[in-house]
Motif scaffolding. Structure first.
Motif, PDB file in Angstrom:
ATOM      1  N   LEU A   1       1.581   8.204   2.793  1.00  0.00           N
ATOM      2  CA  LEU A   1       2.900   7.630   2.519  1.00  0.00           C
ATOM      3  C   LEU A   1       3.748   7.585   3.794  1.00  0.00           C
ATOM      4  O   LEU A   1       4.368   6.564   4.118  1.00  0.00           O
ATOM      5  CB  LEU A   1       3.627   8.455   1.456  1.00  0.00           C
ATOM      6  CG  LEU A   1       3.291   8.170   0.001  1.00  0.00           C
ATOM      7  CD1 LEU A   1       3.817   9.287  -0.899  1.00  0.00           C
ATOM      8  CD2 LEU A   1       3.875   6.835  -0.440  1.00  0.00           C
ATOM      9  N   LEU A   2       3.773   8.692   4.505  1.00  0.00           N
ATOM     10  CA  LEU A   2       4.582   8.776   5.721  1.00  0.00           C
ATOM     11  C   LEU A   2       4.051   7.846   6.805  1.00  0.00           C
ATOM     12  O   LEU A   2       4.817   7.147   7.480  1.00  0.00           O
ATOM     13  CB  LEU A   2       4.596  10.221   6.228  1.00  0.00           C
ATOM     14  CG  LEU A   2       5.408  10.487   7.503  1.00  0.00           C
ATOM     15  CD1 LEU A   2       6.854  10.040   7.336  1.00  0.00           C
ATOM     16  CD2 LEU A   2       5.333  11.959   7.873  1.00  0.00           C
TER      17      LEU A   2
ATOM     18  N   VAL B   1       9.216  12.949  -3.476  1.00  0.00           N
ATOM     19  CA  VAL B   1       8.493  12.739  -2.216  1.00  0.00           C
ATOM     20  C   VAL B   1       9.083  11.551  -1.454  1.00  0.00           C
ATOM     21  O   VAL B   1       9.048  11.515  -0.218  1.00  0.00           O
ATOM     22  CB  VAL B   1       6.981  12.550  -2.492  1.00  0.00           C
ATOM     23  CG1 VAL B   1       6.678  11.168  -3.065  1.00  0.00           C
ATOM     24  CG2 VAL B   1       6.169  12.772  -1.224  1.00  0.00           C
ATOM     25  N   TRP B   2       9.636  10.584  -2.177  1.00  0.00           N
ATOM     26  CA  TRP B   2      10.301   9.441  -1.537  1.00  0.00           C
ATOM     27  C   TRP B   2      11.444   9.908  -0.638  1.00  0.00           C
ATOM     28  O   TRP B   2      11.619   9.417   0.476  1.00  0.00           O
ATOM     29  CB  TRP B   2      10.824   8.493  -2.611  1.00  0.00           C
ATOM     30  CG  TRP B   2      11.757   7.432  -2.126  1.00  0.00           C
ATOM     31  CD1 TRP B   2      11.413   6.223  -1.585  1.00  0.00           C
ATOM     32  CD2 TRP B   2      13.184   7.471  -2.129  1.00  0.00           C
ATOM     33  NE1 TRP B   2      12.547   5.504  -1.252  1.00  0.00           N
ATOM     34  CE2 TRP B   2      13.647   6.252  -1.576  1.00  0.00           C
ATOM     35  CE3 TRP B   2      14.128   8.409  -2.547  1.00  0.00           C
ATOM     36  CZ2 TRP B   2      15.001   5.959  -1.434  1.00  0.00           C
ATOM     37  CZ3 TRP B   2      15.477   8.122  -2.419  1.00  0.00           C
ATOM     38  CH2 TRP B   2      15.900   6.911  -1.861  1.00  0.00           C
TER      39      TRP B   2
ATOM     40  N   ILE C   1       0.833  -1.206   0.000  1.00  0.00           N
ATOM     41  CA  ILE C   1       0.000   0.000   0.000  1.00  0.00           C
ATOM     42  C   ILE C   1       0.865   1.251   0.000  1.00  0.00           C
ATOM     43  O   ILE C   1       0.573   2.237  -0.676  1.00  0.00           O
ATOM     44  CB  ILE C   1      -0.987   0.012   1.200  1.00  0.00           C
ATOM     45  CG1 ILE C   1      -1.986   1.160   1.087  1.00  0.00           C
ATOM     46  CG2 ILE C   1      -0.254   0.103   2.525  1.00  0.00           C
ATOM     47  CD1 ILE C   1      -2.914   1.066  -0.082  1.00  0.00           C
ATOM     48  N   GLN C   2       1.979   1.211   0.736  1.00  0.00           N
ATOM     49  CA  GLN C   2       2.866   2.373   0.792  1.00  0.00           C
ATOM     50  C   GLN C   2       3.531   2.623  -0.559  1.00  0.00           C
ATOM     51  O   GLN C   2       3.559   3.751  -1.057  1.00  0.00           O
ATOM     52  CB  GLN C   2       3.927   2.161   1.883  1.00  0.00           C
ATOM     53  CG  GLN C   2       4.539   3.444   2.424  1.00  0.00           C
ATOM     54  CD  GLN C   2       5.752   3.897   1.635  1.00  0.00           C
ATOM     55  OE1 GLN C   2       6.245   3.221   0.750  1.00  0.00           O
ATOM     56  NE2 GLN C   2       6.254   5.073   1.976  1.00  0.00           N
ATOM     57  N   ILE C   3       4.033   1.571  -1.182  1.00  0.00           N
ATOM     58  CA  ILE C   3       4.708   1.728  -2.473  1.00  0.00           C
ATOM     59  C   ILE C   3       3.715   2.110  -3.562  1.00  0.00           C
ATOM     60  O   ILE C   3       4.013   2.932  -4.437  1.00  0.00           O
ATOM     61  CB  ILE C   3       5.465   0.441  -2.833  1.00  0.00           C
ATOM     62  CG1 ILE C   3       6.560   0.162  -1.792  1.00  0.00           C
ATOM     63  CG2 ILE C   3       6.090   0.543  -4.217  1.00  0.00           C
ATOM     64  CD1 ILE C   3       7.212  -1.196  -1.905  1.00  0.00           C
ATOM     65  N   GLY C   4       2.516   1.530  -3.517  1.00  0.00           N
ATOM     66  CA  GLY C   4       1.501   1.888  -4.497  1.00  0.00           C
ATOM     67  C   GLY C   4       1.150   3.362  -4.458  1.00  0.00           C
ATOM     68  O   GLY C   4       0.864   3.980  -5.491  1.00  0.00           O
ATOM     69  N   LEU C   5       1.187   3.953  -3.279  1.00  0.00           N
ATOM     70  CA  LEU C   5       0.878   5.376  -3.147  1.00  0.00           C
ATOM     71  C   LEU C   5       1.887   6.266  -3.867  1.00  0.00           C
ATOM     72  O   LEU C   5       1.568   7.396  -4.239  1.00  0.00           O
ATOM     73  CB  LEU C   5       0.797   5.759  -1.672  1.00  0.00           C
ATOM     74  CG  LEU C   5      -0.477   5.304  -0.942  1.00  0.00           C
ATOM     75  CD1 LEU C   5      -0.330   5.477   0.558  1.00  0.00           C
ATOM     76  CD2 LEU C   5      -1.695   6.073  -1.447  1.00  0.00           C
ATOM     77  N   TYR C   6       3.101   5.785  -4.064  1.00  0.00           N
ATOM     78  CA  TYR C   6       4.067   6.565  -4.853  1.00  0.00           C
ATOM     79  C   TYR C   6       3.580   6.711  -6.291  1.00  0.00           C
ATOM     80  O   TYR C   6       3.797   7.742  -6.933  1.00  0.00           O
ATOM     81  CB  TYR C   6       5.445   5.909  -4.821  1.00  0.00           C
ATOM     82  CG  TYR C   6       6.216   6.166  -3.545  1.00  0.00           C
ATOM     83  CD1 TYR C   6       6.644   7.450  -3.224  1.00  0.00           C
ATOM     84  CD2 TYR C   6       6.510   5.131  -2.663  1.00  0.00           C
ATOM     85  CE1 TYR C   6       7.331   7.689  -2.034  1.00  0.00           C
ATOM     86  CE2 TYR C   6       7.204   5.369  -1.480  1.00  0.00           C
ATOM     87  CZ  TYR C   6       7.608   6.646  -1.177  1.00  0.00           C
ATOM     88  OH  TYR C   6       8.286   6.900  -0.005  1.00  0.00           O
TER      89      TYR C   6
ATOM     90  N   VAL D   1      11.823   2.394  -3.589  1.00  0.00           N
ATOM     91  CA  VAL D   1      12.462   2.999  -4.756  1.00  0.00           C
ATOM     92  C   VAL D   1      12.777   1.949  -5.818  1.00  0.00           C
ATOM     93  O   VAL D   1      12.668   2.214  -7.024  1.00  0.00           O
ATOM     94  CB  VAL D   1      13.734   3.790  -4.348  1.00  0.00           C
ATOM     95  CG1 VAL D   1      14.881   2.863  -3.973  1.00  0.00           C
ATOM     96  CG2 VAL D   1      14.145   4.740  -5.469  1.00  0.00           C
ATOM     97  N   ILE D   2      13.138   0.741  -5.407  1.00  0.00           N
ATOM     98  CA  ILE D   2      13.409  -0.326  -6.381  1.00  0.00           C
ATOM     99  C   ILE D   2      12.128  -0.703  -7.116  1.00  0.00           C
ATOM    100  O   ILE D   2      12.121  -0.857  -8.349  1.00  0.00           O
ATOM    101  CB  ILE D   2      14.006  -1.563  -5.676  1.00  0.00           C
ATOM    102  CG1 ILE D   2      15.430  -1.267  -5.195  1.00  0.00           C
ATOM    103  CG2 ILE D   2      14.005  -2.774  -6.616  1.00  0.00           C
ATOM    104  CD1 ILE D   2      16.042  -2.384  -4.365  1.00  0.00           C
ATOM    105  N   THR D   3      11.023  -0.815  -6.376  1.00  0.00           N
ATOM    106  CA  THR D   3       9.764  -1.244  -6.989  1.00  0.00           C
ATOM    107  C   THR D   3       9.234  -0.216  -7.973  1.00  0.00           C
ATOM    108  O   THR D   3       8.906  -0.557  -9.123  1.00  0.00           O
ATOM    109  CB  THR D   3       8.697  -1.514  -5.906  1.00  0.00           C
ATOM    110  OG1 THR D   3       9.191  -2.480  -4.982  1.00  0.00           O
ATOM    111  CG2 THR D   3       7.415  -2.020  -6.542  1.00  0.00           C
TER     112      THR D   3
END
Length: 479
Positions: A283-284, A125-126, A92-97, A329-331
């Protein structure tokens, strides 16, 4: 308790739900009964929260679900829960990027006529989330608190405008009729709805960082469920009222355009900015949750011990924070290099995995509540110990089945598509891998296995015992 409420409600992201989740639900499912789904889901989650909150009074562990399942079912199942939690909250966190990159790209194009690559927006934002993730809860809560108050004001402003400018001249109650919810699209409505609530349960993750976890965590969870279910239902109704049935059928609604027509372009732009800050806040918040699950597993030896490293300056789980940032960041870099869509693929796919994962965790936790209190003589009532968690299991299993069966409509894939098996299969794989690893620990490191779910208490006690022995030996030598 205020800081915990900021984290839990921010994780659910009210502005993101209105401008993203609710709009998408109407467009994809074709159902106008979306508002009624939120109090129904809220009731199921409230039943879950009864047992969950009761157990928080006895279990203080940054691993939350992981610890509850370990102590209520078995330690091997607890490791499986840890694997599912790390997968669910990471996705869920990575998807929000992806959502943030897509949204900021559109905002920059509209406001500054600049076409920024979505991945560059996500990367920016990352870096900010990664930096704030190294600090403690109080600092981050102040940031989240400001954003949350502002976005709730914006959502309420939209609600006032929606009810004040209804399509057809009068506010319709059709979207509140059960017959308009329980149609062929009900599975998709519940699937998107449960994703909107993800994060309400995260208060227990911070149990080790508040003064009175027995009361604070329970109250924060109840407040989060109440605020989000009521706010989402009202906002979905306001959107249906403003757009009208024909407007919803014509395509995705534009809440920012509506705000612009009602209150001027200035407020529309401000609401769009708050949408971005809403995604940032989520995200945070999820970054914090993931880092603490990693810390809990590392502290107890389920993961390598370096994952339990904390920053001496703030006490925050620095290793978990850095690992989560690296995974993120990798994903999203892979999705960018493959040219995948940040919204329809990165965000939607990973959010779906997260929704299934959290539902599985809540089912396991509700079963754990029954198991935990069955072996202990406590003051909790039969409602808290058995009835509410039992009803929660029934409701959550039904919702999970609906979400999985309707995967094709949610993901925009063909019936029987490989995607509809792969994505929920990720959660199933996490369960199997975690369970196998749990039994491996039991066979090869029984002392570590015995401490799973204890929050490192056994390890701390052992270290304290060693220190006592060393102190006694030192005294004898000195004598």
């Amino acid at each position: 308790m205020g800081s915990l409420i900021f984290f839990t409600v921010s994780a659910s992201a009210p502005m993101t739900v209105l401008a993203g989740g609710v709009v998408t639900t109407y467009a994809v499912t074709g159902s106008i009964g979306v508002p009624l789904s939120f109090p129904i889901l809220g009731l199921a989650l409230a039943l879950f929260a009864v047992g969950y909150a009761a157990m928080t009074r006895y279990v203080e562990n940054a691993g939350a679900f992981y610890a509850y399942i370990a102590l209520g079912l078995s330690r091997a199942w607890g490791v499986a829960g840890s694997a599912v939690a790390i997968v669910a909250y990471n996705t869920i966190q990575i998807g929000l990027y992806g959502l943030f990159g897509w949204a900021f790209n559109g905002f920059a194009a509209a406001q500054w006529q600049v076409d920024l690559p979505w991945w560059a927006c996500a990367l920016g934002v990352w870096a900010i989330v990664g930096l704030l993730g190294l600090f403690n809860v109080d600092l981050s809560a102040k940031v989240l608190g400001v954003f949350l108050i502002a976005e709730i004001i914006a959502v309420l402003l939209f609600d006032i405008g929606g009810f004040g400018h209804p399509a057809g001249g009068s506010v319709s109650t059709a979207s509140l009729a059960p017959g308009n919810l329980f149609t062929s699209g009900v599975g998709g409505v519940f699937a998107f709805g449960i994703a909107a609530f993800v994060g309400f349960e995260s208060a227990a993750v911070y149990s080790g960082e508040v003064k009175d976890p027995r009361r604070t965590v329970a109250r924060a969870t109840y407040v989060a469920v109440a605020i989000t279910s009521v706010l989402y239902a009202i906002s979905a109704w306001a959107l249906a009222s403003a757009a009208g049935k024909d407007g919803l059928a014509a395509g995705p609604a534009d809440p920012f355009g509506m705000i612009g027509r009602w209150f001027g372009t200035g407020l529309s732009t401000a609401a769009n900015v708050l949408f971005l800050t809403s995604v940032f806040a989520a995200l945070l918040s999820f970054h914090m949750v993931v880092s603490r699950y990693t810390f809990a597993a590392g502290q107890e030896g389920v993961l390598p011990h370096f994952t339990a490293a904390t920053w001496r300056r703030t006490g925050s789980p620095v290793a978990g924070s850095l690992l989560q940032s690296l995974a993120a960041v990798i994903t999203f870099a892979i999705f960018a290099m493959l040219g995948r869509d940040p919204l329809l693929e990165l965000f939607t796919w990973l959010s779906y995995v997260a929704a299934v994962g959290v539902l599985v965790l809540m089912i396991g936790t509700s079963l754990s509540v029954v198991g935990y209190f069955a072996r202990r003589d406590t003051v909790e009532s039969i409602w808290q110990r058995i009835i509410a968690p039992g009803l929660a299991v029934i409701a959550l299993v039904a919702i999970t089945a609906t979400v999985v069966v309707n995967a094709d409509s949610i993901l925009g894939a063909e019936k029987g598509s490989v995607l509809t098996y792969v994505l929920p299969g990720i959660v199933a794989a996490a369960v199997v891998i975690g369970l196998v690893w749990g039994y491996t620990i039991k066979l090869t490191r029984p002392s570590v296995y015995a401490g799973i779910g204890e929050g490192g208490a056994r390890q701390a006690a052992a270290l304290a015992g060693i220190e006592d022995l060393l102190a006694q030996a030192d005294d004898r030598i000195s004598a």
